[in-house]
Design an enzyme around this catalytic site. Structure first.
Site: not given
Length: 430
Positions: A132, A361, A266, A120, A329, A272, A288, A13
């Site tokens: 893909r 944002c 998260c 997916s 923020c 986190c 990840d 991909c």
């Protein structure tokens, strides 16, 4: 998130950020989790979950493409889970797959052991096949649709994992209606944004850029305005008739936040550090999205997984999300719903020049402003013990002319929130 065959995948991909992780293991010829690593992982992970009081224990298998290991690898994993499972605990498994290798044997196994499958699929044929493709640059849509039929025939629960990229972001209704049309009831829309300094390799996390190297987003990365529009258009479709029937992860997470609860994802949590990633050899990484040498915590064959997960380095990683949030923020009205988003996406600067603004944002603010009336109403319904699906009646009346005399500005809102119509649902998304 466990990667039992590391970054190896049968597809290629275009937008995949994980394939290049093979470079972390240049001497590895066969990316396959050894039996001793698997058993150590299953045993120790169950122990850590028991220690935290988890009501049930979830294993999340990802890749690469985990089905390349074959059904027998997962039969052994399930057997080990049963071996170490306490009598009073339930164990669940989630498997993320591109679906192209699934067959009857896989379907029977997944059904027998109650696996939740994340499949997916990026939308209709032209949008799915845009990025893909397999290693011979062939499209994959037909194989994925065959997997949908297979899972449906065998009654295997599955979610659609849809990457929102540069192309399909511009066709939100088409994507949503397609997924509904093939029977998907649970959807995750995952925006893709990756950066590159040289146009060939992906940049690391913004926190470890060398010498502030200038990076541009890749051609397949979704643009902030497009992603915001995608979310609002899908929300408008969903709010009309699908609340309580179709479950969209982003909307469910936001509803929980607008109702005053913690984030179940998260990305939008204040801190986190709970989404660690484990490679095929037992190397444990902070996240990840942070599988880089700088964020390697250790190896579970040398240090217990619970010790690594509770290490000062991981605690700091989690707290940094909150502690490095720009003032722009911190002072935002929507901070409760966003909390700065995923740290990997914080590579813009704020209007006053402070680093750390999230790339999305603009997307989030646009969505929140658009969906706020409906989210407030659904949150009120939820907090009063009533189903948020009541918003659909309000939306229906509004589309037919909700401001007519039968619903006055000062009348109780028909959604049942107990608030006046003018302060509640007079202007929901149409």
């Amino acid at each position: 998130m466990t990667k039992p065959n590391g970054p190896r995948c049968n597809l290629d991909c275009t937008y995949c950020y994980y394939l290049e992780k093979e470079r972390l293991y240049p001497d590895t010829k066969k990316f396959r989790m050894p039996d001793d690593v698997l058993e150590t992982y299953v045993r120790d992970y169950i122990a850590t979950q028991i220690a935290t009081g988890a009501p049930e224990i979830w294993f999340s298998w990802q890749g690469g493409e985990p089905t390349m290991l074959g059904v027998e690898f997962f039969r052994r994993a399930v057997a080990l889970q049963e071996k170490y499972r306490p009598a009073d605990k339930a164990i669940r498994n989630a498997l993320q797959t591109n679906g192209t290798l699934l067959d009857e044997e896989w379907a029977r196994f997944l059904k027998e052991h109650g696996f939740l499958v994340g499949l997916s699929i990026d939308g209709p044929r032209d949008l799915h096949d845009r990025y893909r493709i397999d290693r011979n640059e062939r499209p994959t849509f037909d194989k994925v649709m065959a997997a949908v039929d297979l899972l449906d025939t065998h009654g295997v629960a599955f979610n659609a994992l849809t990457v929102v990229h540069r192309q399909n972001a511009r066709k939100p209704r088409e994507v949503y209606r397609f997924l509904k049309g093939i029977g998907v009831e649970f959807m995750q829309f995952i925006p893709i944004v990756e950066r590159s300094a040289d146009g060939a390799t992906l940049a690391g996390a913004p926190q470890i850029d060398e010498d502030g190297a200038a990076c541009r987003v890749t051609p397949w990365s979704v643009l902030p305005k497009d992603y915001g529009t995608f979310l609002t258009r899908v929300f408008d479709e969903w709010i009309k008739a699908d609340v309580g029937r179709v479950f969209v992860q982003f909307f469910d997470v936001q509803l929980g936040l607008w109702a005053g609860g913690p984030s179940s994802l998260c990305w939008f949590a204040e801190t986190c550090g709970q989404g660690l990633a484990m490679e095929h050899n037992g190397d444990l990484y902070a996240c990840d999205h942070y599988v880089y040498p700088e964020y390697r915590l250790g190896n579970i064959m040398e240090t217990p997984i619970g010790t690594l997960a509770a290490s000062p380095a991981q605690a700091k990683f989690g707290d940094d999300k909150r502690d490095t949030l720009p003032r722009f923020c911190r002072e935002c009205d929507y901070r409760f719903a966003c909390n700065g988003g995923c740290p990997k996406h914080r590579f813009l600067t704020t209007p006053d020049g402070e680093p750390g603004l999230n790339y999305f944002c603009e997307s989030y603010k646009g969505f929140f402003a658009h969906a706020a009336p409906c989210l407030r109403t659904m949150a009120d319904l939820l907090n009063s013990g009533r189903p948020p699906a009541g918003i659909m009646e309000v939306s229906r009346r509004h589309r037919k002319g909700a401001a007519k005399p039968e619903i006055g500005r000062n009348d109780p809102c028909p959604c049942g929130s107990g608030r006046k119509f003018k302060h509640c649902c007079k202007n929901p998304a149409s």
